[in-house]
Motif scaffolding. Sequence first.
Motif, PDB file in Angstrom:
ATOM      1  N   THR A 178      29.232  -0.624  -9.787  1.00 17.41           N
ATOM      2  CA  THR A 178      29.274  -1.907  -9.036  1.00 17.41           C
ATOM      3  C   THR A 178      30.355  -2.824  -9.598  1.00 17.41           C
ATOM      4  O   THR A 178      30.986  -3.609  -8.867  1.00 17.41           O
ATOM      5  CB  THR A 178      27.914  -2.607  -9.080  1.00 17.41           C
ATOM      6  OG1 THR A 178      27.504  -2.749 -10.457  1.00 17.41           O
ATOM      7  CG2 THR A 178      26.852  -1.792  -8.346  1.00 17.41           C
ATOM      8  N   SER A 179      30.569  -2.733 -10.911  1.00 18.96           N
ATOM      9  CA  SER A 179      31.663  -3.535 -11.510  1.00 18.96           C
ATOM     10  C   SER A 179      32.997  -3.093 -10.938  1.00 18.96           C
ATOM     11  O   SER A 179      33.879  -3.915 -10.642  1.00 18.96           O
ATOM     12  CB  SER A 179      31.665  -3.366 -13.028  1.00 18.96           C
ATOM     13  OG  SER A 179      30.467  -3.841 -13.581  1.00 18.96           O
ATOM     14  N   VAL A 191      36.854  -5.527  -4.608  1.00 19.47           N
ATOM     15  CA  VAL A 191      36.683  -6.671  -3.675  1.00 19.47           C
ATOM     16  C   VAL A 191      37.678  -7.788  -4.017  1.00 19.47           C
ATOM     17  O   VAL A 191      38.309  -8.392  -3.147  1.00 19.47           O
ATOM     18  CB  VAL A 191      35.240  -7.179  -3.722  1.00 19.47           C
ATOM     19  CG1 VAL A 191      35.101  -8.516  -2.975  1.00 19.47           C
ATOM     20  CG2 VAL A 191      34.299  -6.131  -3.117  1.00 19.47           C
ATOM     21  N   PHE A 192      37.803  -8.028  -5.323  1.00 19.30           N
ATOM     22  CA  PHE A 192      38.715  -9.090  -5.754  1.00 19.30           C
ATOM     23  C   PHE A 192      40.150  -8.753  -5.359  1.00 19.30           C
ATOM     24  O   PHE A 192      40.885  -9.611  -4.831  1.00 19.30           O
ATOM     25  CB  PHE A 192      38.595  -9.264  -7.272  1.00 19.30           C
ATOM     26  CG  PHE A 192      39.548 -10.281  -7.834  1.00 19.30           C
ATOM     27  CD1 PHE A 192      39.369 -11.686  -7.625  1.00 19.30           C
ATOM     28  CD2 PHE A 192      40.667  -9.871  -8.562  1.00 19.30           C
ATOM     29  CE1 PHE A 192      40.274 -12.601  -8.122  1.00 19.30           C
ATOM     30  CE2 PHE A 192      41.551 -10.799  -9.065  1.00 19.30           C
ATOM     31  CZ  PHE A 192      41.365 -12.156  -8.846  1.00 19.30           C
ATOM     32  N   GLY A 245      39.413 -10.255   4.422  1.00 10.84           N
ATOM     33  CA  GLY A 245      39.020 -11.087   3.289  1.00 10.84           C
ATOM     34  C   GLY A 245      37.548 -11.422   3.369  1.00 10.84           C
ATOM     35  O   GLY A 245      36.853 -11.423   2.346  1.00 10.84           O
ATOM     36  N   ASN A 246      37.036 -11.716   4.590  1.00 11.91           N
ATOM     37  CA  ASN A 246      35.601 -12.021   4.741  1.00 11.91           C
ATOM     38  C   ASN A 246      34.739 -10.809   4.364  1.00 11.91           C
ATOM     39  O   ASN A 246      33.700 -10.937   3.700  1.00 11.91           O
ATOM     40  CB  ASN A 246      35.329 -12.451   6.182  1.00 11.91           C
ATOM     41  CG  ASN A 246      35.999 -13.800   6.500  1.00 11.91           C
ATOM     42  OD1 ASN A 246      36.175 -14.648   5.606  1.00 11.91           O
ATOM     43  ND2 ASN A 246      36.344 -14.017   7.769  1.00 11.91           N
ATOM     44  N   SER A 273      31.142  -7.863   0.687  1.00 12.95           N
ATOM     45  CA  SER A 273      30.902  -6.696  -0.184  1.00 12.95           C
ATOM     46  C   SER A 273      30.747  -7.135  -1.619  1.00 12.95           C
ATOM     47  O   SER A 273      29.901  -6.607  -2.370  1.00 12.95           O
ATOM     48  CB  SER A 273      32.073  -5.704  -0.088  1.00 12.95           C
ATOM     49  OG  SER A 273      32.185  -5.200   1.220  1.00 12.95           O
ATOM     50  N   GLY A 274      31.479  -8.100  -2.058  1.00 10.65           N
ATOM     51  CA  GLY A 274      31.371  -8.572  -3.433  1.00 10.65           C
ATOM     52  C   GLY A 274      30.014  -9.191  -3.671  1.00 10.65           C
ATOM     53  O   GLY A 274      29.397  -8.961  -4.722  1.00 10.65           O
ATOM     54  N   ASN A 275      29.521  -9.995  -2.693  1.00  8.16           N
ATOM     55  CA  ASN A 275      28.195 -10.594  -2.858  1.00  8.16           C
ATOM     56  C   ASN A 275      27.111  -9.515  -2.936  1.00  8.16           C
ATOM     57  O   ASN A 275      26.175  -9.595  -3.746  1.00  8.16           O
ATOM     58  CB  ASN A 275      27.933 -11.564  -1.691  1.00  8.16           C
ATOM     59  CG  ASN A 275      28.878 -12.774  -1.744  1.00  8.16           C
ATOM     60  OD1 ASN A 275      29.303 -13.198  -2.819  1.00  8.16           O
ATOM     61  ND2 ASN A 275      29.186 -13.338  -0.572  1.00  8.16           N
TER      62      ASN A 275
END
Length: 720
Positions: A473-474, A480-481, A512-513, A518-520
């Motif tokens: 996940t990291s 994502v970043f 970007g959205n 995905s990051g959340n």
Amino acid sequence: MIFKNIYFSMRFKIIALITLIIFFLCIFSMIEQQSSSNELMQNMETVLETKSNSIGNAISAQFYERYGDVQAFALNPVFQENDKKKMEAYLNQYSALYGIYDLIIYADLNGNIIATNTLNTTGSSINYQKISQENFSKEKWFINTVTKKFTEDSEKKFEGTYFEGPYIDPIVTNVYGTKSFTTTFSAPVYNKSGKMIGVMSNRANFSYIENELIESYKSLVKEGFPKTEITLLDSNGIVIADYDPSFTNVQEYKRDYELLNKLNLFQRNPDRAAYILATKMGIISSYHPRKKLDTIGGFSIINSPKWISSIGWTVLVRSETDSFFSKIYYLKYKFFISICLIGLFFIIISFFVINSVSKKFINISEHLKNSAAKTFITANNMSESSGKVACVTADQSNAVEQSVSAMSEISSMITQTVEHVNECSVFTSTVNEKTQQGNAIMDKLTNSMESIQNANADLQNMANIITEVTNKTSVINDIVFKTQLLSINASIEAARAGQQGKGFSVVAEEVGNLALTSGNAAKEIQTLLLDSQNQISRIIEITSKKISDAQTVSSDAAKEFVTISNEIESINERLKGITQATKEQQIGVNQVVKAMSKMDEATKQNNSLALETNELSKELKQEGLILEKIMKAVQVLILGNISLNNRQEKEMQLIEKLSESWKEDNKINNFNTIDPSKIEVKSLLGKVADNIKSKTEVSHPLEKVELTAEDEQFNEIKNL
């Protein structure tokens, strides 16, 4: 009849039988030897027949060479020339080369000599001038050669040569000055065109045939037939050659001109001549008038591929009959003497062997008689002992009965002990089973703990998996970043593009959205995974501690159960040992009881057997008397009744005399102390004692007592 009641000894019968057998074997061997000798003599006769045939073959080989020599000489071109010296030179060479031609004549068709050899076979000059002016036109050999009346055999390819002789050749005799016994081979000489221009005549010394007789005689001598005569006859039976060194005592061949071409053997014995001419080859026996003795001979009329049969010579090989068969006569005489000596030797050996065996038989019979006497004494002792045995067995039977009752009580006590031990064994077996069940339960508990331990290991593996997922996940957050940065850059570039990049700007914003969403989501998943990992770690820690405590307790309990089970097993094994020992004691006691019962029965049987033994001892006495009679019969068989009667008479006289003397000295009361088996004197005295006892108690006849083979008087009469 005078011999009706006389029985000859076995020794005499066997020796007589062996003598007859050896005699008939000798006669049979002599007959067979005579038959073999006759057969061998017949085979030896064939030696003479074979030798006569081999001599004929040797003569025919010589004849074949001489028959062709004259034709070969005539083919020499030198004889077609008129050079006499050259012709003589060649003729001298032929004479020296062959060594048998005393004179070679070359004459023209008128019979006049053209050329001859001037040297003999050794190279010496000959007196050929004596015949240089002679004319041979009227000679038989010349006429037959010119008219081509040759001595021929077309089937064997003999053609072109005229043969004559042997005879005393007057031509050669005139040249050499001594008698010359020759054969003549004559053939025509042709020129290149095939026209006859002359006659060639070879005068061959008859030594070429005589030498063959000498060589054949030497071979006969080597074969062991020195007194042999070899005779050669012509077609009329006239002697043309005779070689007999054993009669003349001269090894060299000496021609007897009183015999050669004069003595006719066929006229002397026409029947023998007819037999020879009819059979061609065979054996004859005749009387030799010159030697005045009988001869055996082999004859053969020469018949060979290298011989002209019409010449009709006969080879006769004769030998003195006694000399020829001397070896067979000697061997036959030697065999007859040897077989007689061998037969006599075997008879003598048989006599000594049978005499020795008969003596051993006599000694054995005497020992058997002594054994019969001892058997009689033993029977008396057995009768006395059997009564004592009966009393002892009765006492023994009572003692055995008491022992049997005591052993029965011991057996019942051992049976009770076995029952108690069996009950204890049942109790220990039950406790042992329960202990083993508890031990099995503890084993199951231990296995369950191990399963839980394995489950903790699986939980630990899940924690590790969660850790790896957290790490993933990291990675997703980083992606994502980076995606957001790319979206921002894309929006900037779209703005720069103006109206053409407006659509791409919308897409960059949406990307970007999505990256933000995905990051959340990745952060929420990472939070849940960390909570799960912490809970699993607490569970593993708690269960590991509880499992460790439970394993320690169950292990201690299992050890105690094992200790209890081992102790119970040990008690059970001891009880089994006691049970086995008591059973064996019970078996042993039962066997002792049975044995004592059998002993009781045996003692009773012994008592009855003692009574039976007493009866058997009486029968044994009677058998001893019968055995004595049998020994007498054996002695009659071995010695015959003639020598045995004399021997018994002397023996009885000796025993009677000693018996009377002993009774007068009042020594009869001591006869029971005499042991006749110890020494020779006591053996004789024992018989005397038995004789006195038999007279005192039973009045047995005195003839029943016999001497042994060791008695001195018996040794004297045994040689009768």
